[in-house]
Design a protein around this motif. Structure first.
Motif, PDB file in Angstrom:
ATOM      1  N   CYS A  96      75.738   6.692 -37.722  1.00  0.00           N
ATOM      2  CA  CYS A  96      75.347   6.810 -39.128  1.00  0.00           C
ATOM      3  C   CYS A  96      74.629   5.541 -39.550  1.00  0.00           C
ATOM      4  CB  CYS A  96      76.590   7.047 -39.995  1.00  0.00           C
ATOM      5  SG  CYS A  96      76.242   7.227 -41.757  1.00  0.00           S
ATOM      6  N   VAL A  97      73.471   5.697 -40.174  1.00  0.00           N
ATOM      7  CA  VAL A  97      72.685   4.561 -40.641  1.00  0.00           C
ATOM      8  C   VAL A  97      72.168   4.878 -42.042  1.00  0.00           C
ATOM      9  CG1 VAL A  97      71.041   2.855 -39.812  1.00  0.00           C
ATOM     10  CG2 VAL A  97      71.717   4.681 -38.300  1.00  0.00           C
ATOM     11  N   GLY A  98      72.342   3.913 -42.966  1.00  0.00           N
ATOM     12  CA  GLY A  98      71.795   4.087 -44.304  1.00  0.00           C
ATOM     13  C   GLY A  98      72.859   4.274 -45.363  1.00  0.00           C
ATOM     14  N   TYR A 124      78.241   2.408 -37.536  1.00  0.00           N
ATOM     15  CA  TYR A 124      77.641   2.540 -38.865  1.00  0.00           C
ATOM     16  C   TYR A 124      76.968   1.242 -39.283  1.00  0.00           C
ATOM     17  CZ  TYR A 124      77.049   2.804 -43.911  1.00  0.00           C
ATOM     18  OH  TYR A 124      76.517   2.774 -45.178  1.00  0.00           O
ATOM     19  N   TYR A 125      75.798   1.380 -39.882  1.00  0.00           N
ATOM     20  CA  TYR A 125      75.119   0.274 -40.544  1.00  0.00           C
ATOM     21  C   TYR A 125      74.470   0.833 -41.798  1.00  0.00           C
ATOM     22  CZ  TYR A 125      71.731  -3.284 -41.794  1.00  0.00           C
ATOM     23  OH  TYR A 125      71.017  -4.218 -42.486  1.00  0.00           O
ATOM     24  N   GLY A 126      74.702   0.198 -42.932  1.00  0.00           N
ATOM     25  CA  GLY A 126      74.029   0.677 -44.125  1.00  0.00           C
ATOM     26  C   GLY A 126      74.665   0.203 -45.406  1.00  0.00           C
ATOM     27  N   MET A 127      74.393   0.947 -46.453  1.00  0.00           N
ATOM     28  CA  MET A 127      74.862   0.656 -47.794  1.00  0.00           C
ATOM     29  C   MET A 127      76.037   1.590 -48.092  1.00  0.00           C
ATOM     30  SD  MET A 127      72.623   0.844 -51.308  1.00  0.00           S
ATOM     31  CE  MET A 127      71.284  -0.152 -50.641  1.00  0.00           C
ATOM     32  N   ILE A 128      77.250   1.054 -48.151  1.00  0.00           N
ATOM     33  CA  ILE A 128      78.431   1.894 -48.301  1.00  0.00           C
ATOM     34  C   ILE A 128      78.490   2.528 -49.695  1.00  0.00           C
ATOM     35  CG2 ILE A 128      80.086   0.173 -49.122  1.00  0.00           C
ATOM     36  CD1 ILE A 128      80.719   2.659 -46.250  1.00  0.00           C
ATOM     37  N   ASP A 169      65.386   0.111 -37.845  1.00  0.00           N
ATOM     38  CA  ASP A 169      65.665  -0.773 -36.704  1.00  0.00           C
ATOM     39  C   ASP A 169      67.074  -0.552 -36.154  1.00  0.00           C
ATOM     40  OD1 ASP A 169      63.146  -1.802 -37.024  1.00  0.00           O
ATOM     41  OD2 ASP A 169      63.801  -3.638 -38.029  1.00  0.00           O
ATOM     42  N   ASN A 170      68.046  -0.323 -37.025  1.00  0.00           N
ATOM     43  CA  ASN A 170      69.409  -0.107 -36.549  1.00  0.00           C
ATOM     44  C   ASN A 170      69.576   1.282 -35.943  1.00  0.00           C
ATOM     45  OD1 ASN A 170      71.585  -2.375 -37.262  1.00  0.00           O
ATOM     46  ND2 ASN A 170      69.904  -2.473 -38.738  1.00  0.00           N
ATOM     47  N   ALA A 171      68.854   2.271 -36.454  1.00  0.00           N
ATOM     48  CA  ALA A 171      68.849   3.583 -35.805  1.00  0.00           C
ATOM     49  C   ALA A 171      68.289   3.464 -34.389  1.00  0.00           C
ATOM     50  CB  ALA A 171      68.031   4.573 -36.627  1.00  0.00           C
TER      51      ALA A 171
END
Length: 524
Positions: A96-98, A124-128, A169-171
């Motif tokens: 999950c990204v974003g 996961y990387y993103g805006m929680i 980039d993280n995806a």
């Protein structure tokens, strides 16, 4: 984003990568989301109506004492499972990204039971949370820890940090690290083009001067292009415009707002191109289903469109590398210690600005439909859906006019993965698999439903009954003849209207729309 905001749905904005997916895939002309970010994401992830998941409103809020907020708990409940929770036991790697925005507790030391890793995702990387600066995102998160753009050991871009590029980039990082022997599911939740209007100057430059002629010219060109593409009927008319370009006192500012908005979408499309290129490099592109859609129609909210003296902070200091950006909107500061400002004297785009693009441009984005994000007229809930899957979709470049709904995404993923769906405590899926549509077949007719903040609708075949707020009367439209909802037929077909209202009420009781926390729904 609005229905006509990408090239293959009528826009002048440069989206060559999405256009390429559409040209080699299938476009849906009548696909629906849930009118706003949280409800849509809850439905997308679970295959249920949002109130069944506990997110009938948003992932935050309080309710009057003594109300029963079962459908409005602001948090995914334990009676739903996410796509990741269903696909993971079937052998899928899940990423999950974003933007997440379906957890009520986003504090660094709070409960994380509804954060992505606890809901089936491996990484996961993103805006929680839900919104914030693109240069210093609010509640930026990696796995289970809140971070900042400057203290993240896993990602430091060579140039200026910009959230849209960070999502891409993280995806790419997760796809490159992925074990090729396993299938994967990746949820890439860009925040473009949510306010504030933030974009990189290199992308804004592409659109310099494009919007100087104003709303009416762009809207008319989009209407004709959308008709020519076959996405709407050639006899379709435009919904009423909220304002005229000639009446705007700050035309340069208005044009800049749309230039930045276009640049935000352009950058997202560039990222989608990089992701598809990586899948092609790995030899996975032909056997990967890619679905592109939006979480609501274009936004007419006015945040940052007037100068607010409270935003003019004095004596502020730069933020340390570990200091979290927790503010979703101003008054706030940039990481290097400047106040973030809005209003018509502030040209949007840079990190010390916070401006939304306004109702007039949102009306252009939603060409040709009525209303906006938050409402359940067509402008609030109509989304492009592009389905790209070379090995699974025969109609390359085709368009389907069959209605689809956000609840269908889970059912489609479960069907194609051959994954067993949980039984017992978990509610059964409400949606249907779109696989038959990919194969050129017809879906069985079903009834579709919506509710958000009292805005409510039901669609049965070509008939749609819709109301704007609890205190507004129902309107009835035949979407086959009148997709822009201009000819209210409720007086001509009172029996049909009454029958459809009864169906909506039965659905509302079953799925926990009712009781409504903020007061009784007025009916006999």
């Amino acid at each position: 984003m609005g229905f006509s905001d990408i090239g293959c749905y009528g826009s002048e904005i440069q989206t060559p990568n999405l256009d390429r997916l559409a040209a080699n895939g299938l476009r849906f002309s009548q696909f629906y989301n849930g009118a706003r970010c949280c409800p849509t994401r809850a439905s997308l992830l679970t295959g249920l109506h949002p109130h069944q998941t506990g997110i009938g409103h948003m992932s935050y809020g309080t309710y009057p004492e003594g109300t029963n907020p079962e459908g409005y708990a602001n948090d995914l409940n334990d009676r739903c499972a996410t796509i990741a929770q269903v696909l993971k036991p079937a052998g899928y790697a899940t990423y999950c990204v974003g933007k997440w925005h379906v957890a009520s507790d986003t504090a660094a030391d709070g409960s994380k039971h509804n954060w992505p890793l606890q809901r089936g995702f491996d990484k996961y990387y993103g805006m929680i949370g839900g919104a914030g600066s693109f240069y210093d995102p609010t509640k930026l998160c990696r796995d289970n820890a809140l971070i900042t753009p400057v203290n993240d050991p896993d990602y430091q871009p060579a140039g200026k940090y910009y959230f849209t590029e960070a999502v891409t980039d993280n995806a790419l990082m997760y796809l490159k690290q992925h074990d090729a022997d396993k299938p994967f599911f990746i949820y890439v939740a860009y925040t473009a083009a949510h306010w504030p209007m933030h974009a990189l100057e290199r992308d804004i430059a592409k659109y310099k001067g494009m919007y100087d002629e104003g709303y009416e010219v762009i809207r008319q060109v989009r209407l004709e292009k959308t008709k020519k593409l076959g996405l709407i009927d050639p006899y379709s008319t435009l919904s009423p415009a909220p304002g005229a370009w000639e009446d705007q006192p700050n035309k340069a500012w208005e044009a800049r707002c749309m230039e930045v908005y276009a640049a935000m979408i352009d950058c997202m499309d560039q990222g989608i191109g990089k992701i598809t290129a990586e899948l092609e490099r790995q030899g996975q592109l032909d056997n990967t289903l890619i679905l592109f859609l939006q979480d609501n129609g274009a936004c007419d909210e006015t945040l940052g469109r007037t100068d607010n003296k409270k935003w003019h902070l004095k004596g502020i200091k730069p933020m340390g590398p570990d200091e979290l950006q927790t503010k979703t909107w101003p008054p706030m500061r940039t990481r290097d210690g400047r106040p973030v400002l809005g209003g018509p004297d502030i040209m949007p785009g840079a990190e010390d600005t916070y401006v939304s693009y306004g109702r007039n441009w949102a009306n252009v984005s939603n060409t040709p439909f009525r209303e906006y994000k938050h409402f359940v007229h067509e402008g609030g809930i109509s989304t492009p859906l592009i389905a790209f899957w070379p090995k699974g979709i025969a109609a390359r470049g085709g368009i389907t006019h069959q209605p689809g709904h956000i609840i269908d995404i889970m059912a489609t993923c479960v069907d194609l993965a051959g994954a067993p769906y949980p039984q017992g405590k978990i509610l059964p899926m409400e949606g249907v698999s779109l696989k038959p549509v990919f194969e050129g077949k017809k879906l069985k007719n079903r009834i579709l439903y919506w509710e958000h903040e009292g805005n409510r609708a039901i669609r049965d075949g070509d008939w749609k009954l819709v109301a704007k707020g609890w205190n507004s009367s129902w309107e009835l439209f035949n979407l086959k003849d009148d997709r822009t909802e201009m000819n209210n037929l409720v007086g001509k077909f009172p029996e049909r209207s009454a029958a459809m209202e009864k169906q909506w009420l039965e659905h509302a009781e079953r799925t926990h729309i009712l009781p409504w926390p903020w007061g009784p729904y007025g009916r006999d």
